[in-house]
Design a protein around this motif. Structure first.
Motif, PDB file in Angstrom:
ATOM      1  N   PRO A  42      24.254  60.540  40.282  1.00 38.59           N
ATOM      2  CA  PRO A  42      24.887  60.806  38.984  1.00 38.59           C
ATOM      3  C   PRO A  42      26.372  61.101  39.078  1.00 38.59           C
ATOM      4  O   PRO A  42      27.128  60.782  38.158  1.00 38.59           O
ATOM      5  CB  PRO A  42      24.098  62.006  38.444  1.00 38.59           C
ATOM      6  CG  PRO A  42      23.418  62.603  39.626  1.00 38.59           C
ATOM      7  CD  PRO A  42      23.171  61.488  40.575  1.00 38.59           C
ATOM      8  N   ALA A  43      26.823  61.699  40.177  1.00 34.75           N
ATOM      9  CA  ALA A  43      28.255  61.968  40.329  1.00 34.75           C
ATOM     10  C   ALA A  43      29.046  60.663  40.378  1.00 34.75           C
ATOM     11  O   ALA A  43      30.141  60.563  39.814  1.00 34.75           O
ATOM     12  CB  ALA A  43      28.510  62.794  41.579  1.00 34.75           C
ATOM     13  N   LEU A  44      28.488  59.666  41.057  1.00 34.83           N
ATOM     14  CA  LEU A  44      29.145  58.356  41.114  1.00 34.83           C
ATOM     15  C   LEU A  44      29.154  57.688  39.745  1.00 34.83           C
ATOM     16  O   LEU A  44      30.153  57.056  39.354  1.00 34.83           O
ATOM     17  CB  LEU A  44      28.438  57.470  42.137  1.00 34.83           C
ATOM     18  CG  LEU A  44      29.089  56.118  42.434  1.00 34.83           C
ATOM     19  CD1 LEU A  44      30.497  56.303  42.993  1.00 34.83           C
ATOM     20  CD2 LEU A  44      28.228  55.315  43.404  1.00 34.83           C
ATOM     21  N   ALA A  48      32.410  56.561  37.582  1.00 36.24           N
ATOM     22  CA  ALA A  48      32.567  55.200  37.065  1.00 36.24           C
ATOM     23  C   ALA A  48      32.841  55.227  35.560  1.00 36.24           C
ATOM     24  O   ALA A  48      33.670  54.464  35.051  1.00 36.24           O
ATOM     25  CB  ALA A  48      31.313  54.378  37.361  1.00 36.24           C
ATOM     26  N   TRP A  49      32.152  56.122  34.841  1.00 36.23           N
ATOM     27  CA  TRP A  49      32.375  56.216  33.392  1.00 36.23           C
ATOM     28  C   TRP A  49      33.796  56.686  33.101  1.00 36.23           C
ATOM     29  O   TRP A  49      34.477  56.128  32.226  1.00 36.23           O
ATOM     30  CB  TRP A  49      31.365  57.181  32.768  1.00 36.23           C
ATOM     31  CG  TRP A  49      31.519  57.299  31.294  1.00 36.23           C
ATOM     32  CD1 TRP A  49      30.924  56.520  30.332  1.00 36.23           C
ATOM     33  CD2 TRP A  49      32.345  58.231  30.588  1.00 36.23           C
ATOM     34  NE1 TRP A  49      31.321  56.919  29.078  1.00 36.23           N
ATOM     35  CE2 TRP A  49      32.197  57.973  29.203  1.00 36.23           C
ATOM     36  CE3 TRP A  49      33.183  59.274  30.983  1.00 36.23           C
ATOM     37  CZ2 TRP A  49      32.863  58.704  28.219  1.00 36.23           C
ATOM     38  CZ3 TRP A  49      33.851  60.008  30.015  1.00 36.23           C
ATOM     39  CH2 TRP A  49      33.690  59.722  28.640  1.00 36.23           C
ATOM     40  N   SER A  51      36.435  56.427  34.980  1.00 36.02           N
ATOM     41  CA  SER A  51      37.363  55.367  35.370  1.00 36.02           C
ATOM     42  C   SER A  51      37.442  54.285  34.295  1.00 36.02           C
ATOM     43  O   SER A  51      38.536  53.869  33.884  1.00 36.02           O
ATOM     44  CB  SER A  51      36.920  54.761  36.704  1.00 36.02           C
ATOM     45  OG  SER A  51      37.775  53.703  37.078  1.00 36.02           O
ATOM     46  N   GLN A  52      36.288  53.837  33.801  1.00 36.19           N
ATOM     47  CA  GLN A  52      36.274  52.780  32.792  1.00 36.19           C
ATOM     48  C   GLN A  52      36.890  53.251  31.476  1.00 36.19           C
ATOM     49  O   GLN A  52      37.665  52.529  30.843  1.00 36.19           O
ATOM     50  CB  GLN A  52      34.838  52.322  32.545  1.00 36.19           C
ATOM     51  CG  GLN A  52      34.730  51.228  31.490  1.00 36.19           C
ATOM     52  CD  GLN A  52      33.296  50.818  31.217  1.00 36.19           C
ATOM     53  OE1 GLN A  52      32.353  51.395  31.751  1.00 36.19           O
ATOM     54  NE2 GLN A  52      33.114  49.815  30.379  1.00 36.19           N
ATOM     55  N   THR A  53      36.567  54.476  31.081  1.00 38.42           N
ATOM     56  CA  THR A  53      37.080  54.996  29.815  1.00 38.42           C
ATOM     57  C   THR A  53      38.596  55.180  29.867  1.00 38.42           C
ATOM     58  O   THR A  53      39.311  54.858  28.915  1.00 38.42           O
ATOM     59  CB  THR A  53      36.385  56.308  29.455  1.00 38.42           C
ATOM     60  OG1 THR A  53      34.962  56.117  29.450  1.00 38.42           O
ATOM     61  CG2 THR A  53      36.822  56.802  28.079  1.00 38.42           C
ATOM     62  N   LEU A  54      39.089  55.707  30.983  1.00 37.52           N
ATOM     63  CA  LEU A  54      40.536  55.848  31.146  1.00 37.52           C
ATOM     64  C   LEU A  54      41.230  54.494  31.074  1.00 37.52           C
ATOM     65  O   LEU A  54      42.285  54.353  30.454  1.00 37.52           O
ATOM     66  CB  LEU A  54      40.850  56.513  32.487  1.00 37.52           C
ATOM     67  CG  LEU A  54      40.558  58.008  32.605  1.00 37.52           C
ATOM     68  CD1 LEU A  54      40.734  58.462  34.056  1.00 37.52           C
ATOM     69  CD2 LEU A  54      41.468  58.812  31.695  1.00 37.52           C
TER      70      LEU A  54
END
Length: 217
Positions: A42-44, A48-49, A51-54
């Motif tokens: 879940p930390a990964l 990832a979330w 990173s994508q949102t930014l």
């Protein structure tokens, strides 16, 4: 005591409380979140979330530091980035609003206004981006001092009400609340005006005298 606010980034993500750093309650749909917690990392997934949102939308969180120590945080994003936002009895979030998903102030720093400061920072950020309102699902009757994981990753409804949110859809457990950004941004100017008026009414001599403690509600 120094206070500092920073944006959530992949670097500052590591300063979230451990339970929040590994929590994907909001970022994945319920089935995917369950799989990630049972068999994945879940930390990964959280990284990832973020990173994508930014990359696609921009800043999605704020962290507060007191004397260099992580003291609190809030996270927010459009509902389209938050699959869990459709899973509440008071869904959906209004089309003109960004969802403030969760927030937490570390116990030793609670009661010092950090929560309000974090919400103000979110309001300033979103106003610059043309957003009209912030909405949130609050948890009603949250136990005092409960950690985010103990209340389903929701902040207490009472906190939202205390910083200017209004209930837009009632519910005994998870009301949906809303803050018009023009209201939020008036806090800072109102406080600055009151302070300026107070200081302007004092003589230089009175400013040098020891302060008298005043009890307030």
């Amino acid at each position: 005591m120094s206070r500092r606010l920073v944006n959530l980034t992949l670097d500052t993500l590591e300063d979230l409380p451990r339970t929040c750093r590994r929590c994907v309650f909001w970022e994945l749909d319920p089935a995917a979140a369950e799989r990630a917690c049972a068999d994945g990392d879940p930390a990964l997934e959280k990284e990832a979330w973020v990173s994508q949102t930014l990359l696609e939308w921009g800043s999605c969180g704020k962290l507060a530091y007191v004397d260099g120590m992580p003291a609190g945080f809030v996270m927010y994003a459009p509902p389209a980035y938050l699959p869990r936002s459709m899973a509440f009895p008071t869904s959906p979030v209004s089309a003109d609003a960004v969802l403030l998903t969760t927030g937490h102030v570390v116990a030793p720093f609670a009661g010092g206004g950090l929560g309000r400061m974090l919400v103000q920072a979110v309001a300033r950020d979103l106003t610059k981006r043309g957003i009209k309102a912030i909405e949130a699902f609050g948890v009603a009757n949250a136990p005092e001092g409960a950690e985010p994981g103990e209340r389903g990753c929701l902040a207490p409804a009472d906190f939202y009400l205390s910083v200017g949110f209004k209930t837009v859809r009632q519910h005994p457990r998870v009301p949906r609340l809303r803050l018009e950004l023009r209201t939020a941004l008036s806090w800072k100017s109102d406080v600055e005006y009151a302070l300026e008026k107070l200081l302007g009414s004092m003589s230089p001599e009175s400013l040098l005298r020891p302060a008298t403690r005043v009890m307030t509600n």
